[in-house]
Design an enzyme around this catalytic site. Structure first.
Site, PDB file in Angstrom:
ATOM      1  N   ASP A 269       0.951  -1.105  -0.064  1.00  0.00           N
ATOM      2  CA  ASP A 269      -0.045   0.009   0.038  1.00  0.00           C
ATOM      3  C   ASP A 269       0.960   1.375   0.033  1.00  0.00           C
ATOM      4  OD1 ASP A 269      -2.234   1.617  -0.066  1.00  0.00           O
ATOM      5  OD2 ASP A 269      -3.362   0.640   1.593  1.00  0.00           O
TER       6      ASP A 269
HETATM    7  C1  BGC Z   1      -5.033   3.367  -0.424  1.00  0.00           C
HETATM    8  C2  BGC Z   1      -4.895   2.514  -1.613  1.00  0.00           C
HETATM    9  C3  BGC Z   1      -4.987   3.077  -2.891  1.00  0.00           C
HETATM   10  C4  BGC Z   1      -3.644   3.851  -2.850  1.00  0.00           C
HETATM   11  C5  BGC Z   1      -3.069   4.596  -4.002  1.00  0.00           C
HETATM   12  C6  BGC Z   1      -3.646   4.357  -0.285  1.00  0.00           C
HETATM   13  O1  BGC Z   1      -4.021   5.176   0.565  1.00  0.00           O
HETATM   14  O2  BGC Z   1      -4.964   2.705   0.920  1.00  0.00           O
HETATM   15  O3  BGC Z   1      -6.251   1.723  -1.496  1.00  0.00           O
HETATM   16  O4  BGC Z   1      -4.648   2.194  -3.979  1.00  0.00           O
HETATM   17  O5  BGC Z   1      -3.545   4.930  -1.732  1.00  0.00           O
HETATM   18  O6  BGC Z   1      -3.937   5.723  -4.044  1.00  0.00           O
END
Ligand code: BGC
Length: 722
Positions: A269
């Site tokens: 993540d």
């Molecule tokens: C989120 C993800 C997301 C990523 C990219 C993160 O903060 O938890 O779900 O895909 O950001 O935007």
């Protein structure tokens, strides 16, 4: 049933333009051959990447011409590798902070609305649609596929997910992933695993026993992986039993790869990588690297390899996993932007909204088709559009938002710091559908004034909302901003009041007894106003079923408060013990003997259904079931018969083991059959799954608490591996 299913698939195929498929027959061989030709610099370029966004997020040396989006890994033209062009998310193609000018997308209803359809075929269609939009916009990786179980009523991201049951979330999530990947776009399954709350999400340590985790959240992922075969898995911010999600050897190398045989790649993540050793623990790729303390999978990894602390082989291994998924999905198919049929795509959004709206209460007030006279519509923005949830999944709907409210605050996701309403006005749509009624509007800003007007109307329709956003959990079950008081005023003035809830979570309903009808419309996407008006007016017969239990009050839930509420997400340790274990949602309420406000699986219709002749057949350790579902009411509609395991050797349990969405004409009956996944009959032990054998009792029902006659069968003991 089978023929119907195939017909639906054929219709889907006809509606969604397919990208030419170039999936490789031998993705492993091809990945190995291409990887062998790469330089180390090319390998490292695939192992970490910035979020290509110029911003206060930190330095992002995005090469010229790269579109702002969630992630980017450069192409290697000499190897015909197109690079990875990543975008969020499950509800449509996002455009963070509108950095790509005039680039809007089809905004789907929330994940909970999709889950409420109990319709995996529709989930696959939704996946196809967003996959094809991703392709058309030049992306080949979609950060979709959120299948975390919604364990708590307060979860800030519950609206993105697919409910509290592993079978439902797994089948719906897997189907959506399969649809996305049919468009030569890699989909992820995320956030692996137990990312159940937003508060202190970077540091929270989720405690749970292995057996409970295997039988709940991990099972949802496992099913989603089997159905969808996602090219990538996104590991989560939180710790699981003390070890961070993206450096968790047990989860990533053990469960995911060794036990489940997963062959794709694990991406972090954004900002969830904590050091070069994460690669040894199963993480292949550092995403959103400017959010990490430093870029770990570059110099620190090189240094660790040079010092012999990390074997060099990890480099090739991770790169091959990435390439393998790209070839398996055909995501190397050349990227070329192409036009999108917005109208056709928005039909998918409309269909989900129609099927996902849940009728919770109806004292003969709905549908309105025969009763329209003087109607008062109340509620801030019910004249302008429908609400959506915030954070990285926020889509800018086609046509632009009708309302954009800055909500203040700070932090990473503040780049998306607006509450967004899609321009599908319930008021205007109601006026179209009820031309003989006089429909007036009141914002509800002044409850006393709204009530005075309500007293003069025949029917009042009150739109109330609760906005949710990634990074923030909900502190209470109540509706915010005095909306409970507003409803109270309205129902006191006029009991013929319909409440329309636009929320991303369950809410308390202190006014429930006094209202005439309640519908849960969730965040209903860019054609939500239409769907709401269709349901209210009776053009569409509601068929949604709750994918989450609505507790009577927070005290009934496993956690009555948000653990760490108000804590900054600055790394301060926080432990959350998931005391309910695998008894998530309805299973918890059943095990405690609590009577929730609305149970999982619940939803009314304008017709009635009956279930007859439940038969369960066992063959050794497996079971199949069948039942006849009949429409005994006065109009066509869709039922969702649900099959639950209710007792094992006399011990009460409550597990959804099968469901089906069935369209029925008035008076029609259809047989429905369920093949029961043996894992739902089993318990996890260190040796694997065990069906203990003995007497297993099943009941079919209209929800997790409205169960009909039980049928018992004998099953033999059986153990099987993950
Ligand atoms: C989120 C993800 C997301 C990523 C990219 C993160 O903060 O938890 O779900 O895909 O950001 O935007």
């Amino acid at each position: 049933m089978k023929r119907e299913f195939l017909t639906v698939i054929a219709v889907i195929a006809a509606m969604c333009p397919q990208a030419a498929v170039s999936q490789s027959d031998d993705p492993d061989g091809r990945a190995a051959r291409i990887e062998a030709q790469m330089t180390d610099d090319e390998r490292y370029a695939l192992l970490w990447g910035y979020m290509p966004l110029p911003s206060r997020l930190g330095p992002a040396p995005t090469p010229e011409g790269v579109k702002p989006s969630a992630g980017y890994f450069p192409p290697i033209p000499r190897l015909r590798f197109p690079g990875l062009h990543e975008t969020d998310a499950s509800l449509g193609i996002t455009n963070p902070n509108q950095l790509r000018r005039n680039d809007t997308a089809t905004a789907l209803p929330s994940g909970l609305a999709l889950a409420a359809t109990f319709d995996p075929v529709l989930a696959e269609r939704a996946g196809r649609m967003i996959g094809s939009e991703a392709r058309a916009k030049g992306f080949n990786v979609l950060l979709a596929g959120g299948v975390n179980l919604t364990r708590d009523w307060f979860g800030g991201r519950n609206f993105e997910y697919l409910g509290e049951d592993p079978l439902l979330a797994g089948l719906m999530g897997g189907s959506s992933i399969r649809g996305i990947q049919s468009q030569n776009v890699v989909s992820t399954a995320k956030h692996f695993v137990l990312n159940a709350q937003e508060t202190a999400r970077h540091s929270v340590n989720a405690r749970i026993s292995e057996a409970a985790l295997r039988e709940s959240d991990l099972l949802a992922f496992q099913i989603a992986l089997e159905v969808g075969q996602p090219g990538s898995i996104m590991c989560a911010y939180n710790k699981v039993n003390g070890v961070s999600g993206c450096g968790n050897d047990w989860l990533l190398n053990g469960v995911l790869r060794k036990d489940w045989g997963y062959k794709g790649w694990v991406m972090s993540d954004w900002g969830a990588t904590h050091g070069p050793a994460d690669i040894v623990n199963g993480l292949d790729q550092e995403s959103g690297a400017q959010l990490d303390k430093q870029v770990w999978f570059d110099k620190p990894l090189k240094d660790s390899i040079a010092a012999g602390q990390i074997p060099k082989g990890v480099l090739s291994q991770s790169v091959r996993r990435i390439l393998r998924s790209v070839y398996a999905v055909g995501a190397d198919f050349p990227l070329a932007e192409r036009p999108i049929d917005d109208q056709a795509d928005s039909e998918v959004a409309l269909q989900i909204a129609r099927q996902g709206i849940v009728l919770l209460k109806n004292d003969n007030l709905l549908p309105l088709n025969n009763t329209p006279r003087r109607i008062l519509v109340v509620g801030r923005y019910a004249d302008r559009g429908v609400w959506s949830g915030g954070g990285s999944s926020q889509v800018t709907p086609n046509g632009g938002p009708s309302v954009r409210l800055p909500y203040g605050g700070s932090g990473f996701l503040n780049v998306n710091g607006f509450q967004v309403l899609a321009a599908s006005s319930p008021l205007a749509e109601l006026r179209k559908r009820l031309p003989n009624a006089t429909i007036e509007f009141d914002t509800g800003y002044d409850p006393g004034l709204a009530a005075a007007r309500a007293a003069k109307a025949d029917i009042v329709i009150a739109f109330v909302s609760k906005w949710q956003v990634e990074t923030l959990d909900s502190a209470s079950l109540a509706l915010p901003e005095g909306q409970d008081t507003l409803i109270d005023n309205l129902v006191s003035a006029n009991p013929h009041t319909v409440v329309v809830l636009e929320t991303g979570n369950p809410v308390a309903m202190p006014w429930l007894e006094k209202t005439g009808a309640v519908i849960q419309a969730w965040y209903s996407g860019q054609r939500g106003g239409e769907a709401i008006a269709e349901v209210l007016s009776g053009q569409v017969n509601p068929s949604g079923r709750l994918p989450m239990t609505f507790p009577r009050d927070a005290a009934q839930a496993p956690r009555s408060q948000v653990p760490g509420l108000g804590m900054p997400d600055d790394g301060t340790p926080l432990v959350v013990s998931y005391i309910e274990g695998a008894d998530v949602g309805y299973r918890w309420y059943a095990s405690k003997g609590f009577d929730p406000l609305f149970p999982f699986g619940f939803g009314l219709s304008y017709t009635q259904f009956r279930h007859d002749g439940l038969r369960v057949r066992s063959s050794g350790a497996t079971a199949t079931a069948s039942v006849t579902v009949s429409n005994i009411g006065a109009r066509a509609g869709a039922d969702v018969p649900q099959l639950y395991l209710v007792a094992i050797n006399g011990k009460p349990v409550r597990r959804l083991v099968g469901f089906s969405r069935v369209e029925l004409q008035q008076g029609e009956g259809k047989p429905v059959s369920f093949a029961i996944d043996p894992r739902l009959l089993a318990d996890w032990s260190p040796q694997g799954w065990t069906i203990n054998g003995g007497t297993y009792e099943f009941a079919v029902g209209h929800s997790a608490t409205q169960l009909e006659a039980r049928v018992a069968v004998r099953l033999s003991r059986r153990c099987f591996k993950p």
